[in-house]
Scaffold this active site. Structure first.
Site, PDB file in Angstrom:
ATOM      1  N   GLU A 280      16.256 -26.743  -0.849  1.00  0.00           N
ATOM      2  CA  GLU A 280      14.987 -27.039  -0.204  1.00  0.00           C
ATOM      3  C   GLU A 280      13.825 -26.779  -1.175  1.00  0.00           C
ATOM      4  O   GLU A 280      13.923 -27.009  -2.372  1.00  0.00           O
ATOM      5  CB  GLU A 280      14.868 -26.253   1.106  1.00  0.00           C
ATOM      6  CG  GLU A 280      15.932 -26.674   2.110  1.00  0.00           C
ATOM      7  CD  GLU A 280      15.665 -26.168   3.515  1.00  0.00           C
ATOM      8  OE1 GLU A 280      14.534 -25.747   3.817  1.00  0.00           O
ATOM      9  OE2 GLU A 280      16.605 -26.199   4.326  1.00  0.00           O
TER      10      GLU A 280
ATOM     11  N   ASP B 280      14.217 -29.763  13.296  1.00  0.00           N
ATOM     12  CA  ASP B 280      14.807 -29.023  12.182  1.00  0.00           C
ATOM     13  C   ASP B 280      14.588 -27.526  12.424  1.00  0.00           C
ATOM     14  O   ASP B 280      13.926 -27.118  13.380  1.00  0.00           O
ATOM     15  CB  ASP B 280      14.153 -29.484  10.866  1.00  0.00           C
ATOM     16  CG  ASP B 280      15.025 -29.214   9.651  1.00  0.00           C
ATOM     17  OD1 ASP B 280      15.967 -28.388   9.747  1.00  0.00           O
ATOM     18  OD2 ASP B 280      14.776 -29.826   8.607  1.00  0.00           O
TER      19      ASP B 280
END
Length: 632
Positions: free
Chosen positions: A522, A327
């Site tokens: 997020e 990621d």
């Protein structure tokens, strides 16, 4: 024999020795320089096996790998954000295997044509390299090609989960693939196979469900849509965030700014086998090209450092043939070692491509040094690169000759019609006292609330910007208010005031309170108490005074805590984050389309119930407000 000839004959052995030593020196020097980007080897012949379209992919990979220098191999493992690329020619110099656009990394002209021009220029650089290995260009397309104004914005994955309809999900993914392909992108970072057990997590809306079975079903359908079914890959999909993401514990985040995102998933072998792995097994069965490792810990170990999870379970046990990608900054995020050692640990664990996303020069240097010092084996490098090349061949990148699809595919009318249909199918009717819904012709309806006329709120995060936008500035979108005005039958009177400041008069038949969460993404969306905004509570109170019945429409990426207010509402609709086509919500409100959505995860009544297990058991043992699967 002349003196000159005699001297030459006598000195011949020494000349031979000198030539031999010089040859050894040149070979060693060439090997050294090749590994350090200073020698250009000749290009392979035009009929090299890897260039032959009809040859088996495995043989093409072996042939190409055999022709690659160490630097060319390591470069393929580097994934760089376009805003961090110092010079376009560095794609050649460092043999870069992939580039991406983070949320803010857009072309100067943020249009479909602007994207296509930018990406095609980067691909053209890769085509000038010695081996002409095509470039993967990736972007987040979590709910459509949402980086580009004018693109179709579909409901986020949690809304797709509410439809429970694999066929619709596949159509959404196929339309998304068509739009991003028109922009030059050939790799999307979706779908998410996370299983959220705690609504306080800021990424709930990126997941389909907390159900492993529903995740597996819809994840495979989404992959079929992105890549094309039956393994005939046209675009590379990414199953993420491997593994156990969504099950992190509150207040364990490794990021000081977050609470649960990037946190710790408790080690539980039974849950690993029964819940976390099955959606990835389904994704692999569907032929997914890449798997992205999450930023969470599994117990005390970062997932990205776990050879057991990445190599033993994913690659060996599940048989994953594609490549594993980290990621954003994932090689180094929350690492307790140096950047150099972090690269070694993650690559040895099984990561094949590193989303750096910044300093590719130091990555190439560090990995080269690690290979030369035997801290990373050449066989591990070969395995990683073989996987990347396999996917590039499988996706047809070496053989592509046609121009990108027309930019007119972006925001196509057929895609918008699909998005409207899916928005309707995702809406969940949770309360309907006295059959207040659907609304009827001739009624007087007051409309208010933060989510009524705000595209940014109905689209959520990962829309135009990483954290989304708050407002209506993107063109080509329809707010829920605009949709209601379009769909309302003749004779219906609609009045709108965001804060419910209506002119005094007789009570209206219905008050529609369209409440919402601010867009975020997020860990910035981690929220200890996801509740209604004070302004929206005030709107509901005002509507109760001005209308005979009040229906609340929730525009949010997760269930909100409404236990104390629900009894005073006549109707409740969960609209999730419906995207660019607000008419889809209007269709179900006015009965043009029936309600068919069902909750894809439980709706808790309090934070004391969190986390909730996948079989519906709450932490405190009390009953949830609405169970997964509920929908009138």
């Amino acid at each position: 024999m002349s003196r000159s000839k005699e001297t030459a004959v006598k000195s011949l052995p020494w000349l031979r020795l000198g030539a031999l030593l010089a040859g050894v020196y040149l070979i060693c020097a060439a090997a050294y320089y090749v590994g350090h980007h200073t020698v250009q080897l000749p290009p392979p012949p035009a009929d090299a096996l890897y260039k032959q379209k009809e040859a088996p992919i495995d043989l093409r990979v072996i042939d190409l790998l055999s022709r690659m220098t160490l630097s060319e191999k390591i470069g393929q493992m580097a994934l760089v954000d376009k805003d961090s690329l110092i010079k376009p020619v560095d794609i050649i110099r460092y043999n870069l295997g992939g580039m991406l656009s983070g949320a803010s990394a857009k072309p100067p002209l943020n249009t479909p044509q602007g994207w296509q021009n930018m990406i095609e220029a980067y691909k053209a650089q890769a085509a000038k390299s010695r081996l002409q290995i095509p470039l993967l260009y990736g972007a987040d397309a979590n709910h459509g090609s949402a980086n580009v104004p004018g693109a179709t914005i579909f409901p986020h994955s949690i809304g797709l989960g509410a439809t429970g309809n694999a066929g619709l999900v596949q159509q959404v993914a196929a339309a998304t693939a068509q739009e991003v392909a028109a922009e030059g992108i050939n790799w999307t970072y979706s779908p998410s196979l996370d299983e959220p057990s705690d609504i306080r997590w800021g990424r709930v809306y990126e997941a389909f469900s907390d159900s492993p079975a529903l995740n597996a079903l819809l994840g495979a359908a989404y992959i079929d849509g992105i890549q094309a079914p039956n393994g005939d890959m046209k675009m590379v999909a990414t199953a993420k965030h491997y593994i156990g993401a969504g099950a992190m514990l509150w207040n364990t985040s490794a990021n000081k700014n977050y609470k649960i995102d990037q946190g710790t998933t408790a080690v539980n072998e039974n849950l690993l086998e029964q819940e976390y792995l099955p959606p990835y097994a389904a994704a692999i069965q569907a032929g997914v090209g890449s798997v992205m490792v999450g930023l969470n810990h599994y117990g005390k170990e970062r997932v990205i450092d776990s050879h057991y999870l990445i190599t033993d379970k994913l690659k060996t046990e599940l048989g994953f043939k594609g490549f594993v990608v980290s990621d954003w900054y994932g090689m180094y995020e929350a690492s307790k070692t140096s950047i150099y050692q972090s690269n070694i640990n993650a690559i040895n664990a099984g990561v094949d491509m590193a989303m750096l996303p910044y300093d590719y020069k130091s990555f190439v240097r560090d990995v080269t040094e690690a290979v030369k010092s035997n801290q990373i084996s050449e066989s591990r490098i070969d395995d990683a690169v073989s996987r990347i090349l396999y996917v590039k061949f499988k996706a047809g990148l070496f053989d592509a000759t046609a121009a990108p699809p027309p930019v007119s595919d972006v925001g196509a009318a057929s895609h918008r019609a699909l998005a409207r249909q899916v928005a309707s199918a995702s809406a969940v009717l949770l309360k309907n006292s006295g059959h207040v819904l659907p609304l009827k012709a001739g009624q007087h309806v007051l409309i208010a609330g933060s989510g009524a006329d705000n595209f940014g709120r109905q689209a959520g995060g990962w829309t135009l910007e990483w954290q989304g936008v708050d407002g209506n500035w993107p063109v080509g979108t329809t707010s829920i208010l605009a949709g209601l005005r379009q769909v309302a039958p003749t004779g219906t009177k609609l009045e709108y005031s965001q804060n419910a400041s209506f002119v005094a008069g007789p009570k209206a038949d219905i008050g529609l309170a369209i409440i919402s969460e601010k867009p975020a993404a997020e860990g910035w969306d981690d929220n200890a108490t996801p509740t209604l905004e004070a302004s929206d509570l005030q709107v509901i109170a005002q509507l109760k005074k001005r209308a005979n019945k009040v229906v609340v429409i929730v525009v949010a990426g997760r269930p909100l805590l409404i236990q104390n207010q629900l009894s005073s509402w006549d109707g409740l609709v969960m609209a999730w984050l419906p995207g660019s086509e607000g008419e889809g919500i209007a269709d179900v409100i006015f009965g043009k389309t029936p309600f068919t959505g069902h909750l894809p995860l439980p709706w808790p009544s309090s934070t004391a119930q969190l986390p909730i297990t996948s079989d519906g058991k709450t932490k405190d043992g009390t009953a949830v407000l609405f169970a997964r699967g509920f929908g009138l």
